[in-house]
Design an enzyme around this catalytic site. Structure first.
Site, PDB file in Angstrom:
ATOM      1  CE  LYS A 177      42.765  36.976  39.657  1.00 26.48           C
ATOM      2  NZ  LYS A 177      42.075  35.517  40.154  1.00 26.48           N
ATOM      3  CG  ASP A 190      37.939  37.744  36.276  1.00 24.58           C
ATOM      4  OD1 ASP A 190      38.646  38.468  37.060  1.00 24.58           O
ATOM      5  OD2 ASP A 190      37.508  36.617  36.646  1.00 24.58           O
TER       6      ASP A 190
END
EC number: 2.1.1.107
Length: 410
Positions: free
Chosen positions: A222, A200
């Site tokens: 993200k 991430d």
């Protein structure tokens, strides 16, 4: 005896009698390892530290509250002699010699028949270091060597090939709030053993640079309002690589189960029959405020703290947060993923009774070199965010603890 090095050996003490004489700091340091080894520990000492006494109270050892007496080493396989009475230590050492019991002497290593190595553990391996020079028995030196070896095993810089079949599957690893040093030891070890890492944006990115060239790194970033990898695609990637027999690490920021969607991934892996290991991480909800000098609880100020997600506004029908109830609490409110919604959140809290003068702190990029803290109140936080250009990731702390610092401003 001093001309010959000590012979290293591992003692299997499970169920075997070990006698410890003295209940002071030496015993406090050594007893946990003896108990962990399964030894039948007899402590002989008129007094003990609070920690040692707690071990006795918990039934981890037997404590006879008296001084050493001849015959105490009867039936012992190993003894730790660590009293403050030199004569008693010498007498116990002599008894050990007669009864052929290996004895460690805390007060006089030259008179001991056994030495305690500087030891550490990593990934099922015990590292024990002893000096070979009796004239230079510096515990700091052996401890430093132990620490270097253990750290190398833990962070993957020291890799020893082995024939053991490595378990495949997926590890959901919480990477912590951002500082690469704040990942757990287990998480760092699994990273070092990985074939594939799906990372991430909020994970500790610096750790990726340490991975060997053969490790495939997949960006699952993200980025708010930008490119993103759909959760279903992440789940499919985890399953696909694991089914190829690879060791896969899903590196996430903070803790996998604190607004990290870790359970969604664990459920998908379970449905696919993929083994999954969850490695907890340090949550940014407590670590980032702490790094900025803000305790989420403080005696006389806050007796509770609540962590909520601010990714949807209070008036959004998707919100599951009871903001009206939160406004009535007197403790600390920690808001994650709420930078762009903080204006409406602040308005809602004030509307339901929270004072507009309630202190607010926004900590951006917490625990990293880019960390900065911006202070405001519920009345001013919306305009402050815009004026100061606060951007995610940032942890928002609401409550009187914001004013608590090293100098006690509250």
């Amino acid at each position: 005896m001093a001309e010959h090095p000590a012979y290293p050996v591992g003692l299997r003490l499970t169920g075997r009698r070990v006698v410890v004489l003295g209940g002071g700091q030496v015993a406090q340091r050594r007893l946990p390892a003896l108990v962990a080894a399964g030894a039948d520990v007899l402590l002989v000492s008129p007094s003990a530290t609070a920690s040692v006494e707690a071990m006795a109270d918990a039934g981890e050892l037997t404590w006879e509250r008296r001084r050493y007496a001849d015959g105490d080493l009867t039936g012992a396989w190993y003894a730790l002699i660590a009293t403050s009475d030199t004569e008693a230590n010498a007498a116990a050492s002599a008894e050990g010699e007669r009864r052929r019991v290996w004895c460690v002497r805390a007060d006089d290593a030259d008179e001991a028949t056994a030495w305690t190595p500087a030891s550490g553990h990593s990934a099922g391996v015990t590292v024990a270091v002893l000096t070979t020079d009796a004239r230079d028995r510096d515990p700091r030196h052996t401890a430093a060597i132990r620490d270097a070896v253990v750290e190398g095993l833990r962070d993957g810089t020291l890799v020893a090939p082995h024939q053991r079949t490595r378990a495949t599957g997926v590890a959901l690893v919480g990477g912590g709030p951002g500082d690469p040093d704040l990942i757990t030891v287990r998480g760092r070890r699994l990273l070092a053993e990985a074939d594939v890492v799906i990372a991430d944006r909020l994970g500790p990115r610096d750790l990726l640079a340490e991975l060997p060239p053969h490790v495939e790194v997949i960006d699952a970033a993200k980025i708010p309002y930008g490119r993103f990898m759909a959760q279903e695609a992440i789940n499919n990637a985890l399953i696909e690589h694991a089914k190829q027999g690879k060791a896969v690490v899903r590196l996430k920021g903070g803790d996998p189960f604190v607004f990290g969607r870790g359970m969604e991934e664990a459920q998908a892996l379970a449905e696919a029959g993929i083994p999954c290991t969850v490695v907890p991480g340090i949550s940014s909800s407590v670590s980032v405020p702490g790094a900025a000098g803000i305790p989420v609880t403080h005696r006389g100020v806050a007796h509770e703290f609540t962590v909520v997600s601010g990714h949807v506004a209070p008036d959004d029908e998707r919100s599951l947060v009871d903001w009206a109830s939160l406004a009535k609490l007197t403790g600390t409110l920690v808001i994650l993923m709420g930078v762009d919604k903080i204006g409406r959140i602040a308005e809602t809290l004030v509307a339901h009774g929270r004072s507009p003068d309630t202190p607010v702190a926004l900590v951006q990029e917490g625990t990293t070199a880019a960390q900065r803290r911006v202070d405001a109140t519920l009345a001013t936080v919306a305009e402050t965010v815009v004026a100061e250009g606060v951007r995610p990731p940032a942890v928002i702390v609401v409550g009187a603890v914001v004013g608590v610092g090293p100098h006690g401003t509250v």
